[in-house]
Design a protein around this motif. Structure first.
Motif, short mmCIF file in Angstrom:
data_model
loop_
_atom_site.label_atom_id
_atom_site.label_comp_id
_atom_site.label_asym_id
_atom_site.label_seq_id
_atom_site.Cartn_x
_atom_site.Cartn_y
_atom_site.Cartn_z
N ASP A 1 0.79 -1.24 0.00
CA ASP A 1 0.00 0.00 0.00
C ASP A 1 0.82 1.28 0.00
O ASP A 1 0.32 2.33 -0.43
CB ASP A 1 -0.93 0.04 1.21
CG ASP A 1 -1.95 -1.09 1.19
OD1 ASP A 1 -2.55 -1.30 0.12
OD2 ASP A 1 -2.13 -1.74 2.24
N GLN B 1 2.05 7.06 -1.18
CA GLN B 1 1.49 5.96 -1.97
C GLN B 1 2.51 5.49 -3.01
O GLN B 1 2.60 4.30 -3.30
CB GLN B 1 0.21 6.41 -2.67
CG GLN B 1 -0.94 6.70 -1.71
CD GLN B 1 -2.19 7.13 -2.44
OE1 GLN B 1 -2.46 6.69 -3.57
NE2 GLN B 1 -2.98 7.99 -1.82
N ARG C 1 5.89 0.05 -6.20
CA ARG C 1 5.46 1.43 -5.95
C ARG C 1 6.60 2.45 -6.08
O ARG C 1 6.42 3.62 -5.71
CB ARG C 1 4.81 1.55 -4.56
CG ARG C 1 3.47 0.85 -4.50
CD ARG C 1 2.78 1.00 -3.15
NE ARG C 1 1.43 0.45 -3.25
CZ ARG C 1 0.36 1.16 -3.59
NH1 ARG C 1 0.48 2.45 -3.84
NH2 ARG C 1 -0.83 0.60 -3.65
N VAL D 1 -3.64 7.14 -11.68
CA VAL D 1 -3.59 6.11 -10.63
C VAL D 1 -3.99 6.69 -9.29
O VAL D 1 -4.81 6.11 -8.56
CB VAL D 1 -2.17 5.49 -10.55
CG1 VAL D 1 -2.06 4.55 -9.35
CG2 VAL D 1 -1.85 4.73 -11.84
N LYS E 1 -7.51 7.18 -8.83
CA LYS E 1 -8.25 5.92 -8.93
C LYS E 1 -9.12 5.85 -10.19
O LYS E 1 -10.20 5.24 -10.21
CB LYS E 1 -9.10 5.69 -7.68
CG LYS E 1 -8.25 5.49 -6.42
CD LYS E 1 -9.08 5.17 -5.20
CE LYS E 1 -8.23 4.68 -4.05
NZ LYS E 1 -7.06 5.49 -3.72
N ALA F 1 -7.39 4.90 -13.10
CA ALA F 1 -6.70 3.76 -13.71
C ALA F 1 -6.00 2.95 -12.62
O ALA F 1 -5.60 3.50 -11.59
CB ALA F 1 -5.68 4.24 -14.75
N SER F 2 -5.85 1.66 -12.86
CA SER F 2 -5.17 0.81 -11.88
C SER F 2 -3.66 0.94 -12.07
O SER F 2 -3.18 1.42 -13.11
CB SER F 2 -5.61 -0.64 -12.05
OG SER F 2 -5.14 -1.16 -13.28
N PRO F 3 -2.86 0.54 -11.07
CA PRO F 3 -1.40 0.72 -11.14
C PRO F 3 -0.73 0.05 -12.33
O PRO F 3 0.39 0.42 -12.69
CB PRO F 3 -0.92 0.09 -9.82
CG PRO F 3 -2.08 0.22 -8.88
CD PRO F 3 -3.28 0.03 -9.75
N GLU F 4 -1.41 -0.90 -12.98
CA GLU F 4 -0.79 -1.57 -14.15
C GLU F 4 -0.46 -0.58 -15.26
O GLU F 4 0.43 -0.85 -16.08
CB GLU F 4 -1.73 -2.65 -14.69
CG GLU F 4 -1.76 -3.93 -13.87
CD GLU F 4 -2.73 -3.87 -12.70
OE1 GLU F 4 -2.94 -4.90 -12.05
OE2 GLU F 4 -3.27 -2.78 -12.44
N HIS G 1 -6.01 0.27 -18.37
CA HIS G 1 -6.45 -0.42 -17.16
C HIS G 1 -7.40 0.45 -16.35
O HIS G 1 -7.22 0.68 -15.15
CB HIS G 1 -5.25 -0.83 -16.30
CG HIS G 1 -4.29 -1.73 -17.02
ND1 HIS G 1 -4.46 -3.09 -17.10
CD2 HIS G 1 -3.15 -1.44 -17.72
CE1 HIS G 1 -3.46 -3.61 -17.80
NE2 HIS G 1 -2.66 -2.63 -18.19
N ILE H 1 -10.43 1.78 -14.19
CA ILE H 1 -11.21 1.21 -13.09
C ILE H 1 -12.67 1.57 -13.33
O ILE H 1 -13.02 2.75 -13.48
CB ILE H 1 -10.73 1.77 -11.74
CG1 ILE H 1 -9.27 1.35 -11.49
CG2 ILE H 1 -11.63 1.29 -10.61
CD1 ILE H 1 -8.65 2.01 -10.28
#
Length: 536
Positions: free
Chosen positions: A142, A161, A282, A318, A321, A323-326, A533, A535
């Motif tokens: 996290d 983060q 991260r 990212v 939130k 898009a996802s971290p990918e 990616h 969300i």
């Protein structure tokens, strides 16, 4: 006993150099909470980069700081390679402005860094901590946690983060992540000397291929002259920095050294290295922490700025939130190959200036004399067409076919007519958003409600482009769904005339993510959403 101070932030950036400050400005502008951490007490003020290109100026334009930076530049800065006898065998002075700014510009890096730092004062949630030593860092699923020591020996912990490491070629973060940094170190060093009140005052930059001691002479803004001389075997920085030895070096290129004003001098080693990985969960590397290169094409600074623009918009999605971290994996996928190409070009330019073997210099001078009279080759040099333009073949791109597709390339930035205003640059209409430009038609026509909802979540501007003369047409009414702009100099029409598509999808970094027509824009959009990616 001193109590440890704790800070939380969304993105921690290690290093207050141009790359770190650029990423911090972009993220802050997007509403991301940023903390910049710098080991030094203040910004670096010693000799550094002197060349900034059109792509970097376009990046600074996206930060809203271009008006403050331009006074510290000299546009259309030519680069001239000279033989030992002073004959110019390569005159590189590209005059094109396809990205909105001159392709080659001289600048004073510490002054531009200062503008970037001062730009962060606009954002109340952004913090800049100088005089912080990073002792260690850890990451879990996290967060990234950084353990710092302040100048007065107090302990601080920053929890973020994400961590973006812009901490230079000797990156503490990269070394502690055990990431290989492969490449070569040049066998020779160079001493850089900056003078105030330029004693030559001739414009441009000259690279003299002297076999005894090659040197560079560069005119910089505000009456500063940069000289760079190769350090010979056995010479040390301590010895060369003595006034009598500085005068001896300058006596090689000046009629005399009376009343010269040396601002600063420094010895550099030229490295050509690139990291195996730009991301470990991260933690991401950018700028010199990810790749370093010789100075001869001025691309170390500019490659770092490309990293900044590529990474910052993805990181913002990212953190928000969307898009996802990918999505962050595409950063290395897109940037590493081009960074390697710029390293190769810089090494080649260094060999032209100072060939490893003497006979290679003789061959160079002979061939260059002949090639200078062959117009296509002369134009190739003059317009700097040898520079590898950024082109992404993988990453956040819709599927494309054909070798010469514009997908993956940076889009042009012409002047456009917007409302009743004077002509402005295209990016000033788009802002820090995705954009869909359509030639002549409603750019939202054909987009389904589902696709529209996703584009709006990403942040999108729909732009209809028409010939200037059509802006005042009776049926050209304002529309809340899209913006209409005039193609002031027919450059956008010319661009669309080279493809069989009528819509272009632009990423926030101005790279072309896809081409479409109204009947295909939904499917192309879906392909891009998958690559990003998103969300749901």
């Amino acid at each position: 006993m001193n109590q440890t101070q704790h800070h939380t932030t969304e993105v921690a950036i290690l290093g207050a150099g141009p790359v770190g400050l650029t990423i911090a400005n972009y993220l802050s502008k997007q509403g991301v909470q940023v903390t910049v951490i710098e080991q030094l007490d203040q910004l670096i003020d010693y000799p550094r980069a002197i060349g900034i290109d059109d792509e970097s100026l376009r990046t600074i334009q996206s930060l809203g700081l271009i008006k403050q930076v331009l006074p510290h530049t000299t546009p259309n800065h030519a680069m001239r390679f000279l033989t030992p006898k002073g004959r110019c065998f390569a005159d590189i002075q590209p005059m094109t402005r396809e990205f909105g700014w001159p392709r080659r510009n001289a600048f004073i890096q510490p002054q531009v860094d200062r503008v970037l730092l001062e730009g962060l004062a606009l954002y109340p949630t952004t913090q800049v901590f100088f005089s912080r030593h990073l002792n260690s860092f850890t990451q879990d699923k996290d967060h990234v946690t950084l353990n710092l020591t302040t100048k007065d020996k107090k302990q601080e912990i920053i929890q973020a983060q994400y961590l973006i490491a812009c901490d230079g070629g000797n990156s503490f973060v990269r070394r502690n992540l055990n990431i290989n940094f492969e490449g070569k170190t040049a066998p020779n060093q160079w001493i850089v000397i900056d003078l105030a009140n330029d004693p030559l005052a001739t414009p441009h930059v000259y690279l003299c291929c002297d076999p005894v001691r090659p040197y560079v002479s560069a005119a910089l803004p505000h009456g500063i002259r940069r000289f760079e001389f190769m350090v010979m075997p056995g010479e040390t920085q301590e010895e060369l920095s003595k006034p009598e030895n500085i005068n001896r070096l300058l006596g090689k290129v000046l009629p005399h050294t009376d009343n010269i004003e040396v601002i600063r001098q420094r010895v550099y080693t030229h490295n050509a290295r690139i990291a195996d990985r730009f991301r470990v969960d991260r933690i991401l590397l950018a700028g010199d922490a990810a790749h370093i290169m010789p100075v001869w094409q001025g691309q170390g600074y500019n490659s770092g700025m490309r990293d900044a623009f590529n990474l910052a918009w993805k990181m913002a999605l990212v953190i928000k939130k969307v898009a996802s971290p990918e999505i962050l994996d595409s950063y290395q996928l897109e940037r590493k190959d081009h960074a390697q190409a710029m390293i190769n070009l810089s090494v080649l330019a260094g060999h032209v200036l100072a060939p490893p073997k003497k006979w290679q210099g003789v061959v160079r001078d002979s061939i260059s004399y002949v090639l200078n009279y062959i117009q296509p080759i002369k134009r190739y040099l003059l317009e700097m067409r040898f520079k590898p333009m950024p082109k992404y073949n993988e990453g956040i791109l819709a599927p494309f076919s054909g070798k010469n597709t514009p997908v993956g390339k940076m889009f042009i930035q012409p002047h456009v007519q917007f409302g009743n205003k004077d002509k402005i640059l295209l990016d000033d209409v788009i802002g820090n958003n995705f954009a869909i430009l359509a030639w002549g038609v409603n750019p939202t026509w054909g987009i389904s409600p589902t696709i529209m909802k996703k584009w709006i979540k990403l942040g999108i501007k729909f732009i209809q482009v028409v010939p200037n003369v059509q802006l005042d047409a009776p049926n050209q009414t304002s529309n809340a769904d899209f913006i209409t702009i005039g193609d002031a100099d027919s450059e956008i029409r010319t661009w669309f005339g080279q493809t069989n598509q009528s819509m272009v999808i632009l990423r926030p970094d101005r790279f072309i993510a896809g081409l479409a027509i109204p009947q295909t824009v939904n499917s192309i959009s879906e392909e891009l959403f998958e690559k990003m990616h998103l969300i749901n």
